[in-house]
Design a protein around this motif. Structure first.
Motif, mmCIF file in Angstrom:
data_model
loop_
_atom_site.group_PDB
_atom_site.id
_atom_site.type_symbol
_atom_site.label_atom_id
_atom_site.label_comp_id
_atom_site.label_asym_id
_atom_site.label_seq_id
_atom_site.Cartn_x
_atom_site.Cartn_y
_atom_site.Cartn_z
ATOM 1 N N ILE A 170 5.413 19.073 -2.646
ATOM 2 C CA ILE A 170 6.213 18.488 -1.839
ATOM 3 C C ILE A 170 6.450 18.988 -0.786
ATOM 4 C CG2 ILE A 170 7.306 16.757 -0.295
ATOM 5 C CD1 ILE A 170 6.615 14.733 -2.889
ATOM 6 N N ARG A 171 7.323 20.041 -1.591
ATOM 7 C CA ARG A 171 7.610 21.877 -0.203
ATOM 8 C C ARG A 171 6.413 22.432 -0.041
ATOM 9 N NH1 ARG A 171 13.062 25.012 -2.971
ATOM 10 N NH2 ARG A 171 14.177 22.946 -2.779
ATOM 11 N N ASP A 172 5.646 22.718 -0.864
ATOM 12 C CA ASP A 172 4.383 23.513 -0.432
ATOM 13 C C ASP A 172 3.753 22.782 0.719
ATOM 14 O OD1 ASP A 172 5.437 24.740 -2.467
ATOM 15 O OD2 ASP A 172 3.611 24.073 -3.909
ATOM 16 N N ILE A 173 3.818 21.494 1.037
ATOM 17 C CA ILE A 173 3.741 21.041 1.632
ATOM 18 C C ILE A 173 4.641 20.992 3.385
ATOM 19 C CG2 ILE A 173 2.934 18.755 2.690
ATOM 20 C CD1 ILE A 173 1.704 17.503 -0.030
ATOM 21 N N SER A 174 5.349 20.771 2.647
ATOM 22 C CA SER A 174 6.434 20.797 4.168
ATOM 23 C C SER A 174 6.691 22.682 4.205
ATOM 24 C CB SER A 174 7.955 20.514 2.995
ATOM 25 O OG SER A 174 8.881 20.665 4.479
ATOM 26 N N HIS A 202 8.805 9.673 -1.472
ATOM 27 C CA HIS A 202 8.182 8.683 -0.340
ATOM 28 C C HIS A 202 8.680 9.410 1.365
ATOM 29 C CE1 HIS A 202 5.776 5.709 1.548
ATOM 30 N NE2 HIS A 202 7.419 5.282 2.151
ATOM 31 N N ARG A 203 10.540 9.234 0.670
ATOM 32 C CA ARG A 203 11.133 9.312 1.951
ATOM 33 C C ARG A 203 10.821 11.330 2.495
ATOM 34 N NH1 ARG A 203 17.171 7.225 1.564
ATOM 35 N NH2 ARG A 203 16.631 5.076 1.454
ATOM 36 N N ARG A 204 10.397 11.729 0.728
ATOM 37 C CA ARG A 204 10.322 13.575 2.060
ATOM 38 C C ARG A 204 8.603 13.342 2.421
ATOM 39 N NH1 ARG A 204 10.507 16.633 -3.839
ATOM 40 N NH2 ARG A 204 10.037 18.501 -2.062
ATOM 41 N N LEU A 205 7.977 13.047 1.674
ATOM 42 C CA LEU A 205 6.172 13.059 2.513
ATOM 43 C C LEU A 205 6.630 12.282 3.759
ATOM 44 C CD1 LEU A 205 4.103 11.881 -0.787
ATOM 45 C CD2 LEU A 205 4.214 13.751 0.440
ATOM 46 N N GLN A 206 7.041 10.707 3.946
ATOM 47 C CA GLN A 206 7.724 10.715 5.450
ATOM 48 C C GLN A 206 8.057 11.527 6.170
ATOM 49 O OE1 GLN A 206 9.946 6.987 4.549
ATOM 50 N NE2 GLN A 206 8.241 5.232 5.306
ATOM 51 N N ARG A 207 9.448 11.844 6.081
ATOM 52 C CA ARG A 207 9.440 13.373 6.959
ATOM 53 C C ARG A 207 8.772 13.965 7.876
ATOM 54 N NH1 ARG A 207 13.381 13.821 3.852
ATOM 55 N NH2 ARG A 207 13.171 15.848 2.358
ATOM 56 N N ILE A 208 7.775 14.262 6.618
ATOM 57 C CA ILE A 208 6.355 15.205 6.628
ATOM 58 C C ILE A 208 5.808 15.272 7.832
ATOM 59 C CG2 ILE A 208 4.636 16.913 5.840
ATOM 60 C CD1 ILE A 208 6.144 17.052 3.713
ATOM 61 N N ALA A 209 5.507 13.726 7.740
ATOM 62 C CA ALA A 209 4.400 12.594 8.368
ATOM 63 C C ALA A 209 4.911 12.901 9.520
ATOM 64 C CB ALA A 209 3.870 11.305 8.075
ATOM 65 N N ARG A 211 0.717 -1.299 0.569
ATOM 66 C CA ARG A 211 0.146 0.152 -0.074
ATOM 67 C C ARG A 211 0.849 0.968 -0.361
ATOM 68 N NH1 ARG A 211 -3.314 -1.302 5.086
ATOM 69 N NH2 ARG A 211 -0.726 -1.936 6.102
ATOM 70 N N SER A 212 1.818 1.124 -0.146
ATOM 71 C CA SER A 212 3.245 1.801 -0.310
ATOM 72 C C SER A 212 3.142 2.444 -1.301
ATOM 73 C CB SER A 212 4.172 2.046 0.291
ATOM 74 O OG SER A 212 5.447 2.837 0.227
ATOM 75 N N LEU A 213 3.309 3.795 -1.214
ATOM 76 C CA LEU A 213 3.393 5.188 -2.004
ATOM 77 C C LEU A 213 4.273 4.803 -2.893
ATOM 78 C CD1 LEU A 213 2.259 7.374 -3.312
ATOM 79 C CD2 LEU A 213 3.687 9.131 -2.353
ATOM 80 N N ARG A 214 5.330 3.827 -2.714
ATOM 81 C CA ARG A 214 6.864 3.483 -3.382
ATOM 82 C C ARG A 214 6.319 2.668 -4.401
ATOM 83 N NH1 ARG A 214 8.586 1.989 1.382
ATOM 84 N NH2 ARG A 214 9.401 3.304 1.542
ATOM 85 N N TRP A 215 5.918 1.618 -4.207
ATOM 86 C CA TRP A 215 4.756 0.789 -4.920
ATOM 87 C C TRP A 215 3.899 0.783 -5.658
ATOM 88 C CZ3 TRP A 215 9.140 -2.665 -5.521
ATOM 89 C CH2 TRP A 215 9.232 -2.313 -4.230
ATOM 90 N N LEU A 250 14.604 1.548 -11.254
ATOM 91 C CA LEU A 250 14.510 2.613 -11.298
ATOM 92 C C LEU A 250 13.865 4.109 -11.091
ATOM 93 C CD1 LEU A 250 16.524 3.281 -15.026
ATOM 94 C CD2 LEU A 250 17.043 3.390 -12.266
ATOM 95 N N SER A 251 11.865 2.834 -10.953
ATOM 96 C CA SER A 251 10.997 4.164 -10.900
ATOM 97 C C SER A 251 10.902 4.040 -9.721
ATOM 98 C CB SER A 251 9.663 3.465 -11.877
ATOM 99 O OG SER A 251 9.239 1.703 -11.441
ATOM 100 N N VAL A 252 11.082 2.705 -8.765
ATOM 101 C CA VAL A 252 11.460 2.150 -7.281
ATOM 102 C C VAL A 252 12.156 3.330 -6.626
ATOM 103 C CG1 VAL A 252 11.389 0.666 -5.176
ATOM 104 C CG2 VAL A 252 10.262 -0.396 -7.772
ATOM 105 N N LEU A 253 12.875 3.883 -7.348
ATOM 106 C CA LEU A 253 14.450 4.636 -6.734
ATOM 107 C C LEU A 253 13.356 5.837 -6.840
ATOM 108 C CD1 LEU A 253 17.379 4.835 -5.512
ATOM 109 C CD2 LEU A 253 18.327 4.861 -8.138
ATOM 110 N N ALA A 254 13.274 6.504 -7.794
ATOM 111 C CA ALA A 254 12.655 7.803 -8.005
ATOM 112 C C ALA A 254 11.240 7.945 -7.693
ATOM 113 C CB ALA A 254 11.950 7.702 -9.786
#
Length: 443
Positions: free
Chosen positions: A212-216, A166-173, A11-15, A157-161
């Motif tokens: 994402i920066r706007d959300i942050s 995903h990490r930025r959103l996790q940091r905001i969460a 269910r993760s956004l990355r996948w 590459l898509s998973v890495l991208a």
């Protein structure tokens, strides 16, 4: 283990992002493959038909000149495919004579037929299309192979991208959860999301950037606003308490000079309650400002708690394990225990039970339990929760929680399975041997 489960959570956004990109790439590859396959097939059919027509024309000219059929030329209608004969019949009467072509889709040896009427008899030739079939099959295999190779590269590459946002959103969460838990100093930029924090512009400062920066930036702005409002409230509380303390000193002194009587007792009782409220407000303001510091030392936990219960003057059942000790500030521990016991008597129900085990003090009443809001968010000043828990200013538990943080202890609130509220104070265990002292008897 939890990190691995979070990484593999479908269910993760990355996948979801990787799956969406994989589906898009697969769809494009399939569409291109089908287009190339159909185009190659059409060109092969057109080229085969042209070759068959050319060969037919040459064979007919040679037959007319020499009267001899070449090897492979067919003039017997029974040796021709029925489909070719039907096509030839449908073209009867056209200018220059009827001409027809037909592709025989034999899995091992496909052929392209061409036929025309010569002297009112069908005349046909057959051209071998096996090399064209092998070419198309090789082309299809190469398209499938290189499509799979491309997907094998694109999916990681898509998973890495997808991992970067995903990490930025996790940091905001994480920052939002810390703010929800009361840490109003938490910021997304302070958590590694500033300029250059993740190499992808994840910071909240500086104009421009992605969503994402706007959300942050919005989360940080919200935290700044909440922090400023809380500081304003804390300053107001401290200022009011300080301003009230001087006139209250006069009231305390004046009430002591009044003649004894029922009215005097009432006035003194109200002045004492007002004085206790002001002292609580001053204590909370000091806790909020971080001006309190603990003087930790090993103490006999059972004896300290027993003395604290005795000073409350409230009927409380007390049990303790032998030799229990903790490294704490006894004055602040006394403050915590007293507030918890007074709160249990005031807002809970009897009997109130206090138990001491290794580094743990538990206070339980048999009332309606803690309000759901308190269990979810913790104690809030000037909020007493449910009406059935009585009246009050909501400062006792707030002070107890603040003092527990000062001494490095953990204070948890819960409802007992059999009914009632349970407050559990977990203290740092002393490094030294337990201090021997009297064992408090059950009261």
């Amino acid at each position: 283990m939890a990190a691995v489960r979070a990484l593999l959570d479908p269910r993760s956004l990355r996948w979801k992002s990787a799956l969406l990109l994989t589906i898009a790439c697969s769809t494009v590859a399939l569409a291109v493959g089908l287009l190339v396959h159909d185009s190659t097939l059409d060109r092969s059919m057109n080229d085969g038909a042209a070759r068959a027509m050319t060969e037919l024309s040459r064979s007919v000219d040679r037959y007319e000149r020499t009267g001899v059929r070449a090897d492979g030329d067919i003039t017997q209608a029974g040796a021709m495919p029925d489909e070719l004969l039907r096509e030839l019949a449908d073209g009867r009467g056209t200018a220059g004579g009827a001409v027809a072509t037909w592709y025989e889709d034999n899995p091992s040896h496909p052929s392209m037929w061409a036929a025309q009427l010569h002297d009112d008899r069908p005349y046909a030739v057959r051209v071998d299309m096996t090399p064209d079939l092998h070419f198309r099959q090789a082309l299809d295999r190469h398209m499938w192979k290189y499509s799979l190779v491309a997907l094998a590269v694109v999916v990681p590459l898509s998973v890495l991208a997808a991992e970067l946002p995903h990490r930025r959103l996790q940091r905001i969460a994480r920052t939002a959860r810390r703010i929800t838990a009361g840490d109003l100093t938490a910021r997304t930029s302070a958590d590694g999301g500033g300029r250059g924090g993740d190499g992808n512009g994840g910071g909240s400062r500086g104009g421009g950037g992605d969503e994402i920066r706007d959300i942050s930036a919005a989360v940080d702005a919200m935290a700044d606003s909440l922090h400023e409002r809380l500081r304003t409230e804390q300053r107001f509380t401290a200022d009011v308490a300080h301003e009230l303390r001087t006139p209250l000193m006069g009231l305390v002194t004046a009430s002591g000079l009044l003649a004894e009587g029922e009215a005097t007792d009432l006035v003194r009782n109200r002045v004492r309650a007002l004085w206790a409220l002001v002292e609580d407000l001053l204590e909370i303001s000091r806790l909020d400002a971080g001006a309190e510091s603990a003087e930790l030392r090993p103490v006999p936990l059972a004896e300290v708690v027993a003395d604290s219960l005795a000073r409350t003057g409230l009927e409380t059942t007390f049990t303790a394990a032998a030799g229990s000790s903790a490294e704490t500030d006894p004055r602040r521990l006394d403050r915590i225990v007293a507030n918890l016991v007074v709160n249990a008597h005031r807002h809970g129900g009897t009997p109130v039970e206090v138990s001491v085990t290794a580094g743990t003090v538990t206070v339980r009443d048999h009332g309606p339990g803690f309000p759901a809001e308190l269990l979810a968010r913790g104690p809030q000043r000037f909020r007493t929760g449910a009406a059935e828990r009585g009246r009050g200013h909501g400062l006792g538990l707030t002070i107890a929680l603040g003092q527990a943080r000062v001494i490095g202890a953990r204070l948890d609130f819960a409802d007992a399975p059999g009914g009632g509220a349970v407050a559990t104070l977990r203290l740092p265990v002393a490094d030294t041997q337990p201090i021997q002292g009297r064992r408090p008897a059950e009261r």
